[in-house]
Design a protein around this motif. Structure first.
Motif, PDB file in Angstrom:
ATOM      1  N   SER A  98       0.822  -1.216   0.000  1.00 14.59           N
ATOM      2  CA  SER A  98       0.000   0.000   0.000  1.00 14.59           C
ATOM      3  C   SER A  98       0.855   1.266   0.000  1.00 14.59           C
ATOM      4  O   SER A  98       0.524   2.244   0.671  1.00 14.59           O
ATOM      5  CB  SER A  98      -0.945  -0.004   1.206  1.00 14.59           C
ATOM      6  OG  SER A  98      -0.217  -0.158   2.423  1.00 14.59           O
ATOM      7  N   LEU A  99       1.958   1.227  -0.740  1.00 17.10           N
ATOM      8  CA  LEU A  99       2.840   2.391  -0.800  1.00 17.10           C
ATOM      9  C   LEU A  99       2.176   3.531  -1.559  1.00 17.10           C
ATOM     10  O   LEU A  99       1.599   3.335  -2.628  1.00 17.10           O
ATOM     11  CB  LEU A  99       4.153   2.022  -1.490  1.00 17.10           C
ATOM     12  CG  LEU A  99       5.121   1.140  -0.697  1.00 17.10           C
ATOM     13  CD1 LEU A  99       6.267   0.679  -1.595  1.00 17.10           C
ATOM     14  CD2 LEU A  99       5.659   1.891   0.512  1.00 17.10           C
ATOM     15  N   ASP A 117      17.684  -2.058   2.669  1.00 12.47           N
ATOM     16  CA  ASP A 117      16.523  -2.799   3.156  1.00 12.47           C
ATOM     17  C   ASP A 117      15.216  -2.051   2.919  1.00 12.47           C
ATOM     18  O   ASP A 117      14.130  -2.621   3.119  1.00 12.47           O
ATOM     19  CB  ASP A 117      16.673  -3.107   4.649  1.00 12.47           C
ATOM     20  CG  ASP A 117      17.785  -4.116   4.922  1.00 12.47           C
ATOM     21  OD1 ASP A 117      18.175  -4.834   3.974  1.00 12.47           O
ATOM     22  OD2 ASP A 117      18.271  -4.177   6.067  1.00 12.47           O
ATOM     23  N   TRP A 118      15.304  -0.805   2.510  1.00 10.12           N
ATOM     24  CA  TRP A 118      14.106  -0.022   2.220  1.00 10.12           C
ATOM     25  C   TRP A 118      13.626  -0.222   0.772  1.00 10.12           C
ATOM     26  O   TRP A 118      12.561   0.282   0.401  1.00 10.12           O
ATOM     27  CB  TRP A 118      14.383   1.461   2.442  1.00 10.12           C
ATOM     28  CG  TRP A 118      14.343   1.897   3.877  1.00 10.12           C
ATOM     29  CD1 TRP A 118      15.363   1.845   4.784  1.00 10.12           C
ATOM     30  CD2 TRP A 118      13.230   2.468   4.568  1.00 10.12           C
ATOM     31  NE1 TRP A 118      14.967   2.347   6.001  1.00 10.12           N
ATOM     32  CE2 TRP A 118      13.653   2.739   5.896  1.00 10.12           C
ATOM     33  CE3 TRP A 118      11.918   2.786   4.201  1.00 10.12           C
ATOM     34  CZ2 TRP A 118      12.800   3.304   6.846  1.00 10.12           C
ATOM     35  CZ3 TRP A 118      11.081   3.352   5.154  1.00 10.12           C
ATOM     36  CH2 TRP A 118      11.516   3.604   6.458  1.00 10.12           C
ATOM     37  N   ASP A 121       5.972  -3.239  -9.641  1.00  6.81           N
ATOM     38  CA  ASP A 121       5.657  -1.808  -9.737  1.00  6.81           C
ATOM     39  C   ASP A 121       6.108  -1.003  -8.517  1.00  6.81           C
ATOM     40  O   ASP A 121       5.609   0.101  -8.280  1.00  6.81           O
ATOM     41  CB  ASP A 121       4.158  -1.587  -9.972  1.00  6.81           C
ATOM     42  CG  ASP A 121       3.683  -2.225 -11.267  1.00  6.81           C
ATOM     43  OD1 ASP A 121       4.430  -2.180 -12.262  1.00  6.81           O
ATOM     44  OD2 ASP A 121       2.574  -2.791 -11.281  1.00  6.81           O
ATOM     45  N   THR A 122       7.038  -1.549  -7.724  1.00  7.45           N
ATOM     46  CA  THR A 122       7.593  -0.785  -6.606  1.00  7.45           C
ATOM     47  C   THR A 122       9.083  -0.556  -6.830  1.00  7.45           C
ATOM     48  O   THR A 122       9.732  -1.272  -7.597  1.00  7.45           O
ATOM     49  CB  THR A 122       7.391  -1.514  -5.260  1.00  7.45           C
ATOM     50  OG1 THR A 122       8.115  -2.753  -5.282  1.00  7.45           O
ATOM     51  CG2 THR A 122       5.920  -1.778  -4.994  1.00  7.45           C
ATOM     52  N   SER A 123       9.623   0.445  -6.155  1.00  6.50           N
ATOM     53  CA  SER A 123      11.043   0.780  -6.282  1.00  6.50           C
ATOM     54  C   SER A 123      11.401   1.753  -5.168  1.00  6.50           C
ATOM     55  O   SER A 123      10.545   2.155  -4.362  1.00  6.50           O
ATOM     56  CB  SER A 123      11.322   1.420  -7.650  1.00  6.50           C
ATOM     57  OG  SER A 123      10.519   2.574  -7.832  1.00  6.50           O
ATOM     58  N   PRO A 176      10.558   4.826  -0.565  1.00  7.14           N
ATOM     59  CA  PRO A 176      10.003   3.628  -1.192  1.00  7.14           C
ATOM     60  C   PRO A 176       8.646   3.964  -1.805  1.00  7.14           C
ATOM     61  O   PRO A 176       7.803   4.594  -1.152  1.00  7.14           O
ATOM     62  CB  PRO A 176       9.872   2.637  -0.032  1.00  7.14           C
ATOM     63  CG  PRO A 176       9.761   3.498   1.188  1.00  7.14           C
ATOM     64  CD  PRO A 176      10.553   4.735   0.912  1.00  7.14           C
ATOM     65  N   VAL A 177       8.434   3.562  -3.062  1.00  8.66           N
ATOM     66  CA  VAL A 177       7.219   3.988  -3.763  1.00  8.66           C
ATOM     67  C   VAL A 177       6.575   2.846  -4.527  1.00  8.66           C
ATOM     68  O   VAL A 177       7.217   1.867  -4.894  1.00  8.66           O
ATOM     69  CB  VAL A 177       7.522   5.139  -4.762  1.00  8.66           C
ATOM     70  CG1 VAL A 177       8.044   6.369  -4.024  1.00  8.66           C
ATOM     71  CG2 VAL A 177       8.505   4.701  -5.841  1.00  8.66           C
TER      72      VAL A 177
END
Length: 364
Positions: free
Chosen positions: A22-23, A126-127, A133-135, A165-166
């Motif tokens: 849920s970023l 670690d983040w 679709d995240t990075s 983190p997105v």
């Protein structure tokens, strides 16, 4: 390569990491940040990685009053084997220096900046989320922090890098977005700062963006500021049109940003032998192509969204539904190939990806 001396002070406490499922783009930030100071006559100094915290700035700092600030945006990806990769970071540092020059700000050492960025990312590895679709979004920026209420370039600056983190930039993800063509407001003209990545350009677009969102549109498409007929760019993306088999994008003209994803898409399309043109394109031409059934796809390109298909263009009340409001084959192919190259899931024939080497990081 000379190693940049960086002072490292690690945080005594660590934040709770957000749920990767849920970023929200740009809302969460890592435990540390990089800072360097500049003073006229002394150059860039005091390179350091410190706990993420509010900045202490004088109320008279030039950045608040005269807008001397520029920024960049890029991403770090974690591959399936745990390797960390960056996508064309050298291009970001080159563009940062072009923006700095336009704003009368001191240039950074691009190699030193990449070293600092590498160390910060490895400390915060670690983040980096690993879900699709995240990075880890990377925001380098420079601000003028001299306390002086005079209209002149600052003599003091800070270069800062923060990490976030997105997930997807648009809530729609790879699904087509709706774009409103802007007819009232102007963001930039040739000779202005439209080709620099500076905060004022984005502030100038907020009102039009607000109007678009109130009408149910994700972004605005800017037209040229003189004749108000030629396409320039979307608020956070460069724009491409596939017309009768040819891909067309506005030429770099001094008032639009030289997007790194834009450049990569052009290189990829030419590699695939797909006809490509960088030239002026008017809304009249786009409407004419639409009415003839030749407007096959429209998509935006940018670091945040990578590829964003456009399902609808609204030009002064005239709605053009592109590809039945669905993601086009070329948009999907570009997104999949770029994303897989960025994440190490596909061979990189262009040499775009930089792999981080842990021996560059001084973690103690």
């Amino acid at each position: 390569m000379t190693r940049l001396p960086i002072e490292i002070k690690l945080s005594d406490t660590r934040k709770e990491k957000p749920n990767p499922n849920s970023l929200i783009f740009g809302r969460s930030f890592t435990d540390h940040m990089f800072i360097a100071d500049y003073e006229e006559g002394k150059g860039w100094r005091r390179h350091r990685i410190v706990p993420y915290a509010p900045l202490q700035l004088d109320p008279a700092s030039i950045v608040f009053h005269y807008g001397q600030t520029v920024f960049e945006g890029l991403k770090a990806y974690r591959t399936e084997d745990g390797t960390i990769k960056l996508f064309r970071p050298q291009e970001n540092m080159k563009r940062l220096n072009r923006s700095l020059e336009r704003l009368c700000m001191p240039k950074i050492d691009e190699e030193a900046a990449l070293q600092a960025l590498t160390q910060l990312i490895l400390i915060e590895k670690d983040w980096i989320p690993t879900l699709p679709d995240t990075s880890l979004y990377i925001r380098p920026f420079v601000i003028a922090n001299e306390a002086f209420l005079g209209v002149a370039p600052s003599k003091k600056y800070q270069f800062i890098i923060i990490l976030s983190p997105v997930g997807s930039y648009y809530k729609e993800g790879i699904y087509p977005v709706k774009i409103l063509v802007e007819n009232e407001f102007v963001r930039a003209v040739k000779g202005g700062t439209g080709n620099a990545k500076t905060a004022g350009n984005y502030a100038a677009g907020l009102k039009a963006q607000e109007v678009a969102e109130q009408s149910g549109y994700s972004q605005v498409l800017w037209l040229d500021g003189i004749e108000r007929k030629y396409v320039e760019e979307v608020g956070s993306m460069n724009i491409f049109f596939k017309i009768n088999g040819e891909v067309i994008t506005p030429a770099i003209n001094g008032s639009i940003l030289e997007g790194i994803t834009r450049k990569s898409v052009l290189e990829m399309l030419r590699h695939w032998n797909i006809p490509v043109s960088e030239r002026k394109i008017s809304m009249d031409e786009i409407r004419n192509a639409y009415e003839k059934g030749q407007l096959e796809e429209v998509f935006g390109t940018g670091t945040a969204a990578v590829i964003s298909p456009v399902g609808e263009l609204n030009w002064d009340g005239y709605k053009m539904i592109v590809n039945n409001g669905e993601t086009g084959q070329l948009s999907k192919r570009l997104y999949e190939n770029l994303s897989q190259i960025q994440k190490g899931q596909m061979e990189d024939p262009f040499g775009w990806v930089m792999e981080l080497k842990s021996d560059l990081a001084r973690l103690a």
